[in-house]
Design a protein around this motif. Structure first.
Motif, PDB file in Angstrom:
ATOM      1  N   VAL A 173       0.950  -1.134  -0.017  1.00  0.00           N
ATOM      2  CA  VAL A 173       0.101  -0.133  -0.097  1.00  0.00           C
ATOM      3  C   VAL A 173       1.054   1.151  -0.084  1.00  0.00           C
ATOM      4  O   VAL A 173       0.761   2.267  -0.759  1.00  0.00           O
ATOM      5  CB  VAL A 173      -1.027  -0.166   1.356  1.00  0.00           C
ATOM      6  CG1 VAL A 173      -1.849   1.405   1.241  1.00  0.00           C
ATOM      7  CG2 VAL A 173      -1.980  -1.221   0.962  1.00  0.00           C
ATOM      8  N   ASP A 174       1.708   1.253   0.795  1.00  0.00           N
ATOM      9  CA  ASP A 174       2.715   2.340   0.932  1.00  0.00           C
ATOM     10  C   ASP A 174       3.649   2.657  -0.493  1.00  0.00           C
ATOM     11  O   ASP A 174       3.769   3.725  -0.988  1.00  0.00           O
ATOM     12  CB  ASP A 174       4.100   2.145   1.986  1.00  0.00           C
ATOM     13  CG  ASP A 174       3.319   2.267   3.482  1.00  0.00           C
ATOM     14  OD1 ASP A 174       2.393   3.071   3.495  1.00  0.00           O
ATOM     15  OD2 ASP A 174       4.225   2.003   4.276  1.00  0.00           O
ATOM     16  N   MET A 175       3.906   1.425  -1.213  1.00  0.00           N
ATOM     17  CA  MET A 175       4.532   1.493  -2.550  1.00  0.00           C
ATOM     18  C   MET A 175       3.468   2.217  -3.276  1.00  0.00           C
ATOM     19  O   MET A 175       3.788   2.831  -4.193  1.00  0.00           O
ATOM     20  CB  MET A 175       4.957   0.228  -3.027  1.00  0.00           C
ATOM     21  CG  MET A 175       6.215  -0.086  -2.068  1.00  0.00           C
ATOM     22  SD  MET A 175       6.537  -1.955  -2.491  1.00  0.00           S
ATOM     23  CE  MET A 175       7.159  -2.017  -4.055  1.00  0.00           C
ATOM     24  N   LEU A 176       2.283   1.902  -3.348  1.00  0.00           N
ATOM     25  CA  LEU A 176       1.278   2.343  -4.384  1.00  0.00           C
ATOM     26  C   LEU A 176       0.900   3.884  -4.084  1.00  0.00           C
ATOM     27  O   LEU A 176       0.906   4.515  -5.179  1.00  0.00           O
ATOM     28  CB  LEU A 176      -0.222   1.649  -4.203  1.00  0.00           C
ATOM     29  CG  LEU A 176      -0.196   0.096  -4.617  1.00  0.00           C
ATOM     30  CD1 LEU A 176      -1.348  -0.610  -3.995  1.00  0.00           C
ATOM     31  CD2 LEU A 176       0.074  -0.016  -6.180  1.00  0.00           C
ATOM     32  N   LEU A 177       1.060   4.297  -2.817  1.00  0.00           N
ATOM     33  CA  LEU A 177       0.778   5.568  -2.815  1.00  0.00           C
ATOM     34  C   LEU A 177       2.068   6.526  -3.188  1.00  0.00           C
ATOM     35  O   LEU A 177       1.919   7.468  -3.507  1.00  0.00           O
ATOM     36  CB  LEU A 177       0.832   5.847  -1.014  1.00  0.00           C
ATOM     37  CG  LEU A 177      -0.769   5.389  -0.532  1.00  0.00           C
ATOM     38  CD1 LEU A 177      -0.474   5.340   1.049  1.00  0.00           C
ATOM     39  CD2 LEU A 177      -1.765   6.261  -0.961  1.00  0.00           C
ATOM     40  N   ALA A 178       3.264   5.975  -2.805  1.00  0.00           N
ATOM     41  CA  ALA A 178       4.549   6.550  -3.295  1.00  0.00           C
ATOM     42  C   ALA A 178       4.550   6.610  -4.954  1.00  0.00           C
ATOM     43  O   ALA A 178       4.709   7.634  -5.473  1.00  0.00           O
ATOM     44  CB  ALA A 178       5.701   5.803  -2.914  1.00  0.00           C
ATOM     45  N   GLN A 179       4.105   5.693  -5.529  1.00  0.00           N
ATOM     46  CA  GLN A 179       4.061   5.595  -6.941  1.00  0.00           C
ATOM     47  C   GLN A 179       3.028   6.620  -7.640  1.00  0.00           C
ATOM     48  O   GLN A 179       3.195   7.327  -8.423  1.00  0.00           O
ATOM     49  CB  GLN A 179       3.452   4.257  -7.624  1.00  0.00           C
ATOM     50  CG  GLN A 179       3.352   4.419  -9.076  1.00  0.00           C
ATOM     51  CD  GLN A 179       3.047   2.737  -9.609  1.00  0.00           C
ATOM     52  OE1 GLN A 179       2.623   2.006  -8.764  1.00  0.00           O
ATOM     53  NE2 GLN A 179       3.321   2.459 -10.775  1.00  0.00           N
ATOM     54  N   LYS A 180       1.766   6.851  -6.795  1.00  0.00           N
ATOM     55  CA  LYS A 180       0.632   7.824  -7.242  1.00  0.00           C
ATOM     56  C   LYS A 180       1.492   9.171  -7.000  1.00  0.00           C
ATOM     57  O   LYS A 180       1.070  10.072  -7.764  1.00  0.00           O
ATOM     58  CB  LYS A 180      -0.356   7.678  -6.272  1.00  0.00           C
ATOM     59  CG  LYS A 180      -1.635   8.620  -6.816  1.00  0.00           C
ATOM     60  CD  LYS A 180      -2.818   8.386  -5.959  1.00  0.00           C
ATOM     61  CE  LYS A 180      -3.980   9.296  -6.548  1.00  0.00           C
ATOM     62  NZ  LYS A 180      -3.764  10.554  -5.918  1.00  0.00           N
ATOM     63  N   GLN A 181       2.038   9.502  -5.796  1.00  0.00           N
ATOM     64  CA  GLN A 181       2.690  10.682  -5.434  1.00  0.00           C
ATOM     65  C   GLN A 181       3.644  11.061  -6.600  1.00  0.00           C
ATOM     66  O   GLN A 181       3.735  12.317  -7.091  1.00  0.00           O
ATOM     67  CB  GLN A 181       3.387  10.728  -4.045  1.00  0.00           C
ATOM     68  CG  GLN A 181       3.837  11.992  -3.856  1.00  0.00           C
ATOM     69  CD  GLN A 181       2.760  13.156  -3.524  1.00  0.00           C
ATOM     70  OE1 GLN A 181       1.721  12.748  -2.959  1.00  0.00           O
ATOM     71  NE2 GLN A 181       2.982  14.308  -4.178  1.00  0.00           N
ATOM     72  N   ASP A 182       4.595  10.182  -6.783  1.00  0.00           N
ATOM     73  CA  ASP A 182       5.796  10.464  -8.161  1.00  0.00           C
ATOM     74  C   ASP A 182       4.874  10.762  -9.476  1.00  0.00           C
ATOM     75  O   ASP A 182       5.280  11.828 -10.004  1.00  0.00           O
ATOM     76  CB  ASP A 182       6.410   9.192  -8.214  1.00  0.00           C
ATOM     77  CG  ASP A 182       7.378   8.901  -7.223  1.00  0.00           C
ATOM     78  OD1 ASP A 182       7.662   9.595  -6.238  1.00  0.00           O
ATOM     79  OD2 ASP A 182       7.876   7.649  -7.142  1.00  0.00           O
ATOM     80  N   LYS A 183       3.862  10.119  -9.587  1.00  0.00           N
ATOM     81  CA  LYS A 183       3.172  10.544 -11.044  1.00  0.00           C
ATOM     82  C   LYS A 183       2.654  12.023 -11.009  1.00  0.00           C
ATOM     83  O   LYS A 183       2.570  12.686 -11.823  1.00  0.00           O
ATOM     84  CB  LYS A 183       1.976   9.357 -11.337  1.00  0.00           C
ATOM     85  CG  LYS A 183       2.745   8.307 -11.859  1.00  0.00           C
ATOM     86  CD  LYS A 183       1.423   7.222 -12.227  1.00  0.00           C
ATOM     87  CE  LYS A 183       1.788   5.976 -12.612  1.00  0.00           C
ATOM     88  NZ  LYS A 183       0.747   4.953 -12.889  1.00  0.00           N
ATOM     89  N   GLU A 184       2.145  12.193  -9.779  1.00  0.00           N
ATOM     90  CA  GLU A 184       1.547  13.601  -9.510  1.00  0.00           C
ATOM     91  C   GLU A 184       2.600  14.445  -9.804  1.00  0.00           C
ATOM     92  O   GLU A 184       2.445  15.697 -10.162  1.00  0.00           O
ATOM     93  CB  GLU A 184       0.721  13.583  -8.313  1.00  0.00           C
ATOM     94  CG  GLU A 184      -0.640  12.742  -8.174  1.00  0.00           C
ATOM     95  CD  GLU A 184      -1.300  12.667  -6.882  1.00  0.00           C
ATOM     96  OE1 GLU A 184      -0.776  13.164  -5.928  1.00  0.00           O
ATOM     97  OE2 GLU A 184      -2.345  12.195  -6.925  1.00  0.00           O
ATOM     98  N   ASN A 185       3.732  14.283  -9.167  1.00  0.00           N
ATOM     99  CA  ASN A 185       4.920  15.189  -8.982  1.00  0.00           C
ATOM    100  C   ASN A 185       5.490  15.648 -10.526  1.00  0.00           C
ATOM    101  O   ASN A 185       5.995  16.687 -10.692  1.00  0.00           O
ATOM    102  CB  ASN A 185       5.901  14.741  -8.089  1.00  0.00           C
ATOM    103  CG  ASN A 185       5.683  14.937  -6.762  1.00  0.00           C
ATOM    104  OD1 ASN A 185       4.785  15.609  -6.324  1.00  0.00           O
ATOM    105  ND2 ASN A 185       6.295  14.094  -5.922  1.00  0.00           N
ATOM    106  N   LEU A 186       5.302  14.543 -11.495  1.00  0.00           N
ATOM    107  CA  LEU A 186       5.528  14.688 -12.586  1.00  0.00           C
ATOM    108  C   LEU A 186       4.760  15.633 -13.570  1.00  0.00           C
ATOM    109  O   LEU A 186       5.154  16.121 -14.709  1.00  0.00           O
ATOM    110  CB  LEU A 186       5.829  13.439 -13.517  1.00  0.00           C
ATOM    111  CG  LEU A 186       6.892  12.492 -12.980  1.00  0.00           C
ATOM    112  CD1 LEU A 186       7.183  11.123 -13.496  1.00  0.00           C
ATOM    113  CD2 LEU A 186       8.263  13.053 -13.127  1.00  0.00           C
ATOM    114  N   GLU A 187       3.446  15.523 -13.192  1.00  0.00           N
ATOM    115  CA  GLU A 187       2.488  16.364 -13.869  1.00  0.00           C
ATOM    116  C   GLU A 187       2.469  17.912 -13.682  1.00  0.00           C
ATOM    117  O   GLU A 187       3.053  18.484 -12.863  1.00  0.00           O
ATOM    118  CB  GLU A 187       1.215  15.921 -13.500  1.00  0.00           C
ATOM    119  CG  GLU A 187       0.863  14.531 -14.035  1.00  0.00           C
ATOM    120  CD  GLU A 187      -0.578  14.008 -13.430  1.00  0.00           C
ATOM    121  OE1 GLU A 187      -1.209  14.789 -12.820  1.00  0.00           O
ATOM    122  OE2 GLU A 187      -0.688  12.893 -13.904  1.00  0.00           O
TER     123      GLU A 187
END
Length: 64
Positions: free
Chosen positions: A50-64
């Motif tokens: 779950v933590d990894m999924l949240l981090a992945q989502k955060q990384d995607k949002e930071n790239l936008e």
């Protein structure tokens, strides 16, 4: 991870219980319901995913 933290994470990911089960490699959403109700403890490996999924989502949002 507490039941409330688990449910909040699922909602932050924008996933239904069924979609969360799929994301965690579970066959049904029964475990998700049990995690969220506190009937089943969220294991360390599940919490880590779950933590990894949240981090992945955060990384995607930071790239936008």
């Amino acid at each position: 991870m507490t039941p409330v933290q688990f449910k909040d994470a699922r909602k932050a990911l924008g996933l239904s219980q069924n979609a969360m089960a799929d994301a965690l490699g579970l066959k049904t959403s029964r475990a998700i319901r049990q995690f969220e109700s506190g009937d089943r403890e969220v294991s360390g490996p599940v919490a880590k995913l779950v933590d990894m999924l949240l981090a992945q989502k955060q990384d995607k949002e930071n790239l936008e």
